[in-house]
Write a protein that holds these residues in place. Sequence first.
Motif, short mmCIF file in Angstrom:
data_model
loop_
_atom_site.label_atom_id
_atom_site.label_comp_id
_atom_site.label_asym_id
_atom_site.label_seq_id
_atom_site.Cartn_x
_atom_site.Cartn_y
_atom_site.Cartn_z
N SER A 69 42.27 56.86 43.78
CA SER A 69 41.57 55.59 43.98
C SER A 69 42.39 54.44 43.43
CB SER A 69 40.22 55.61 43.24
OG SER A 69 39.58 54.35 43.31
N PRO A 70 42.33 53.27 44.06
CA PRO A 70 42.82 52.06 43.39
C PRO A 70 42.00 51.84 42.12
CG PRO A 70 42.44 51.65 45.73
CD PRO A 70 41.83 52.98 45.41
N ILE A 71 42.63 51.33 41.10
CA ILE A 71 41.93 51.16 39.82
C ILE A 71 40.85 50.11 39.91
CG2 ILE A 71 42.22 50.47 37.41
CD1 ILE A 71 45.13 51.50 37.64
N GLU A 72 41.15 48.98 40.57
CA GLU A 72 40.24 47.85 40.52
C GLU A 72 38.94 48.08 41.28
OE1 GLU A 72 43.50 46.63 43.54
OE2 GLU A 72 43.26 47.94 41.79
N HIS A 132 49.33 42.93 33.46
CA HIS A 132 50.12 41.78 33.91
C HIS A 132 50.17 41.67 35.43
CE1 HIS A 132 51.71 40.66 29.92
NE2 HIS A 132 51.63 41.95 29.67
N ALA A 133 49.22 42.26 36.12
CA ALA A 133 49.19 42.18 37.58
C ALA A 133 49.35 40.75 38.06
CB ALA A 133 47.86 42.75 38.10
N ARG A 180 43.76 41.67 38.21
CA ARG A 180 43.69 41.88 36.75
C ARG A 180 42.25 41.95 36.28
NH1 ARG A 180 45.65 36.98 33.95
NH2 ARG A 180 43.46 36.37 34.07
N ARG A 181 41.41 41.04 36.75
CA ARG A 181 40.00 41.07 36.35
C ARG A 181 39.34 42.38 36.81
NH1 ARG A 181 40.22 35.68 38.58
NH2 ARG A 181 40.51 34.17 36.88
N GLN A 199 42.30 35.60 26.24
CA GLN A 199 41.37 34.92 27.14
C GLN A 199 41.04 35.80 28.35
OE1 GLN A 199 39.57 32.17 26.86
NE2 GLN A 199 38.68 32.64 28.88
N ALA A 200 42.06 36.52 28.85
CA ALA A 200 41.82 37.44 29.98
C ALA A 200 40.82 38.52 29.59
CB ALA A 200 43.14 38.05 30.43
#
Length: 230
Positions: A91-94, A113-114, A120-121, A203-204
């Motif tokens: 699976s894609p992670i996101e 760091h995508a 990234r979110r 912040q991310a």
Amino acid sequence: MEVRRREGYHGTGPGAITPDGCAVELYSRIPVDDSPDLIAASVPADATILELGCGVGRTTHPLLERGFTVTAVDESPEMLERVRGARTVLSPIETLDLGERFDVVLLASFLVHAGSEDVRRGLLRTCLNHLAPGGCVLIQREGRDWHDVVPRERPIGDGVARVVSSEPVGPGVNSVLFEYAFPDAVWTQTFLSRPLTTEQFEQALAEVALRVDAYLTEDGTWVRAVPVTT
């Protein structure tokens, strides 16, 4: 499951190339570093681990040898074919949604760091959504000046890994070119990376209700994060 090549990511060289430009045969050759020791020292000995972006199992296998239960996730079936002894998930992670919780979620390989902030979110939300109460997320960051000291190289096994270039291609995003040269083969990988200062990284995390619990290395490249409590 059909996975398309990620825009801005590509690779060259012998064997299968993953959607983000990684060469499966190359990663089967790269020796494991000290990451498994650091991970093992930072989590409970009986922890269940969800490893996101496991690749060929370079970290998975040492963690299994140390007695951890690992669920290994990758979007490349060719990568997962090299993993032994762990439950694997293609699976894609996101977009991952296992409906399960783990003591530790591992996001290594600088994936935080995508180049895409939306990706990234998605990665960090996946980490949070799969975390058991009292659990933690272990995240690997790029080092300070990672994009500035270029070109540079380091030995890997009987070959050399070179960062050939890191060039801006958009607001806050660089295109990075790696070359891996071995006596019998050469691979390249081009990928997008968004450099993050410590403040930007924190912040991310805050955007998805995570916070830094501890920086695990002096250079700040390994971080333990936990959910924000209200």
